[in-house]
Design a protein around this motif. Structure first.
Motif, PDB file in Angstrom:
ATOM      1  N   ALA A  23       0.831  -1.196   0.000  1.00  0.00           N
ATOM      2  CA  ALA A  23       0.000   0.000   0.000  1.00  0.00           C
ATOM      3  C   ALA A  23       0.871   1.255   0.000  1.00  0.00           C
ATOM      4  N   GLY A  24       1.933   1.240   0.796  1.00  0.00           N
ATOM      5  CA  GLY A  24       2.830   2.390   0.825  1.00  0.00           C
ATOM      6  C   GLY A  24       3.552   2.593  -0.491  1.00  0.00           C
ATOM      7  N   ARG A  26       2.573   1.558  -3.538  1.00  0.00           N
ATOM      8  CA  ARG A  26       1.634   1.970  -4.587  1.00  0.00           C
ATOM      9  C   ARG A  26       1.272   3.441  -4.434  1.00  0.00           C
ATOM     10  N   HIS A  27       1.018   3.863  -3.200  1.00  0.00           N
ATOM     11  CA  HIS A  27       0.680   5.267  -2.974  1.00  0.00           C
ATOM     12  C   HIS A  27       1.851   6.170  -3.346  1.00  0.00           C
ATOM     13  N   LEU A  30       2.034   6.335  -7.249  1.00  0.00           N
ATOM     14  CA  LEU A  30       0.947   7.068  -7.916  1.00  0.00           C
ATOM     15  C   LEU A  30       0.920   8.537  -7.524  1.00  0.00           C
ATOM     16  N   ARG A  31       1.483   8.879  -6.353  1.00  0.00           N
ATOM     17  CA  ARG A  31       1.440  10.261  -5.865  1.00  0.00           C
ATOM     18  C   ARG A  31       2.828  10.916  -5.904  1.00  0.00           C
TER      19      ARG A  31
END
Length: 454
Positions: A23-24, A26-27, A30-31
């Motif tokens: 999750a970290g 991917r975030h 994408l950001r």
């Protein structure tokens, strides 16, 4: 049968760690903020290209580096090649004063990539004048088959890179450039080539989005790792490591690139990852060569565990950086423990079946199928969700369905980590730390040793 809480708790703990890390990553991917270019003219650039029997690729690599980055110097380290690598580079150096050949000879040669890079570092020190501003000199390691993005120097010169005086190293993203090769295994059948294409695609997907996300997450934890290809380092930072460790790159290290990054952070320098520029290399279409490469990486990870006490006690690593680094170190250990627990559970299942019959043994297991199904979905979905991200950035001409299938294949591909970790652990127990280079795809050799003991 499964009354021991460790057997149940450990897989759940690993899954939770994986989901948080995914999750970290991917975030962060994408950001990620837009990269601002800097002025490459503010720095002096020196490419290190370590070579051993690279006649198939070295001429093209050196020519491309000189064409795309005409102000840079290229230092090719010939690690006592048995082929024409040295002769090819010597001829190029005769025509271009910015191409340098660093010759190494046995018994001092063939002691690993780190030793070869240290030889180039020594030659560079002799080449530079004493009044050189070493904070303004940048060394970039490029593999013999590497192709660097023509915009790379501008990107790493910016505020996210060496434009920040606290930055000692920059790692750029890695891509596989042979994803479009319709027949990676010339002369083999359609099924073998289909597998080879998928294997190359998975490597590209792994490096260009999944690993890039991990590196961007590490940027937030202060624990970015350096890779062996597309690794930029400030010369003054290499000097600080050499002063503390006697040499920048550690001899005998199977992950000399990652260990360099650890030493850089321990010495107080920062490392950043820039995902919006890249270096490309050849993906491996051969299953055997691929597994051998990954075994070496797993064993190198196990070697890095010795740095844990220094990292935990270092004032340059924050709490998040310590946790991320230890998580990375212990991945092969987690794989080994998982394999051991699976073996224990299968043994217990077999003993129960022998004692109570197969119906009793498997009846209780089948009763857990809703939990097993839920865990399977949670485990597979993160890999599948990388598919659309990869399609957006690397394969926009492919369908969404294809991207989702690639994501599913990435989940299956990830299971190579288990045999690679086991093989690396066995090699470490046997004291086997030497490796020969993995053959290039252009070397059409179908028999004989590949990437074996040096």
């Amino acid at each position: 049968m499964f009354s021991n809480p460790l057997l149940l708790a450990f897989p759940f703990f690993l899954l939770l760690c994986f989901l948080l890390y995914w999750a970290g990553a991917r975030h962060a991917y994408l950001r990620r903020p837009a990269v601002q270019d800097g002025d490459p003219g503010a720095f002096a650039w020196h490419f290190f290209v370590p070579c051993r029997d690279e006649e198939a690729v070295v001429g093209t690599t050196v020519g491309q580096l000189r064409a795309d980055h005409p102000r840079a110097h290229v230092w090719v380290i010939d690690d006592d090649s048995d082929d024409r690598t040295g002769a090819i580079v010597a001829a190029l150096a005769d025509e271009d004063r910015r191409i340098h050949l660093v010759r190494r000879h046995r018994p001092h040669a063939r002691q690993g990539k780190g030793a070869a890079l240290n030889a180039a570092y020594d030659e560079l020190n002799q080449f530079l004048s004493k009044d050189t501003d070493r904070e303004r000199v940048v060394v970039c390691v490029v593999d013999a088959d590497g192709r660097l993005d023509p915009r790379a120097l501008a990107r790493v010169s910016g505020p996210q890179g060496f434009g920040d005086p606290e930055t000692g190293g920059v790692q750029v993203s890695v891509r596989m450039r042979n994803t479009g090769d319709p027949r990676p295994l010339d002369g083999r059948g359609r099924l073998r080539n289909a597998f080879a294409r998928l294997l190359v695609r998975m490597q590209d997907m792994e490096f260009s989005v999944s690993n890039a996300g991990m590196q961007l997450l590490r940027g937030r934890t202060g624990s970015v790792g350096l890779g062996g290809n597309g690794q930029f380092t400030r010369l003054a930072s290499l000097d600080r490591i050499a002063a503390a460790e006697r040499r920048p790159w550690q001899r005998g290290a199977l992950l000399e690139d990652y260990e360099l990054g650890l030493h850089m952070i321990l010495s107080g320098d920062r490392i950043s990852h820039i995902a919006d520029t890249w270096v490309s290399q050849e993906g491996l279409p051969h299953g055997r060569r691929f597994l051998t490469q990954r075994t070496r990486w797993a064993q190198g990870n196990l070697q890095c565990v010795r740095y844990a006490p220094r990292i935990v006690s270092s004032r340059h690593y924050g709490g998040k950086g310590v946790l991320e680094t230890l998580y990375t170190f212990l991945q092969p250990v987690a794989h080994l423990v998982t394999l051991a627990l699976c073996a224990v559970m299968f043994v217990l299942l077999g003993l129960t079946a022998a004692r109570d019959g197969f119906g009793a043994a498997f009846g209780g297991t089948l009763a857990l199928w809703p939990l097993v199904l839920a865990l399977a979905v949670v485990s597979v979905l993160p890999f599948v969700l990388w598919g659309p991200v990869y399609r957006r950035d690397r394969a926009p001409d492919r369908s969404l369905l294809t991207a989702l299938l690639w994501g599913l294949a990435l989940w299956l591909y990830a299971y190579h980590l288990f045999p690679a970790s086991a093989r690396g652990f066995v090699r470490m127990l046997r004291g086997r730390n030497g490796w020969a280079k993995t053959r290039r795809n252009a070397e059409r050799v179908d028999s004989g040793p590949v990437a074996i003991e040096a």
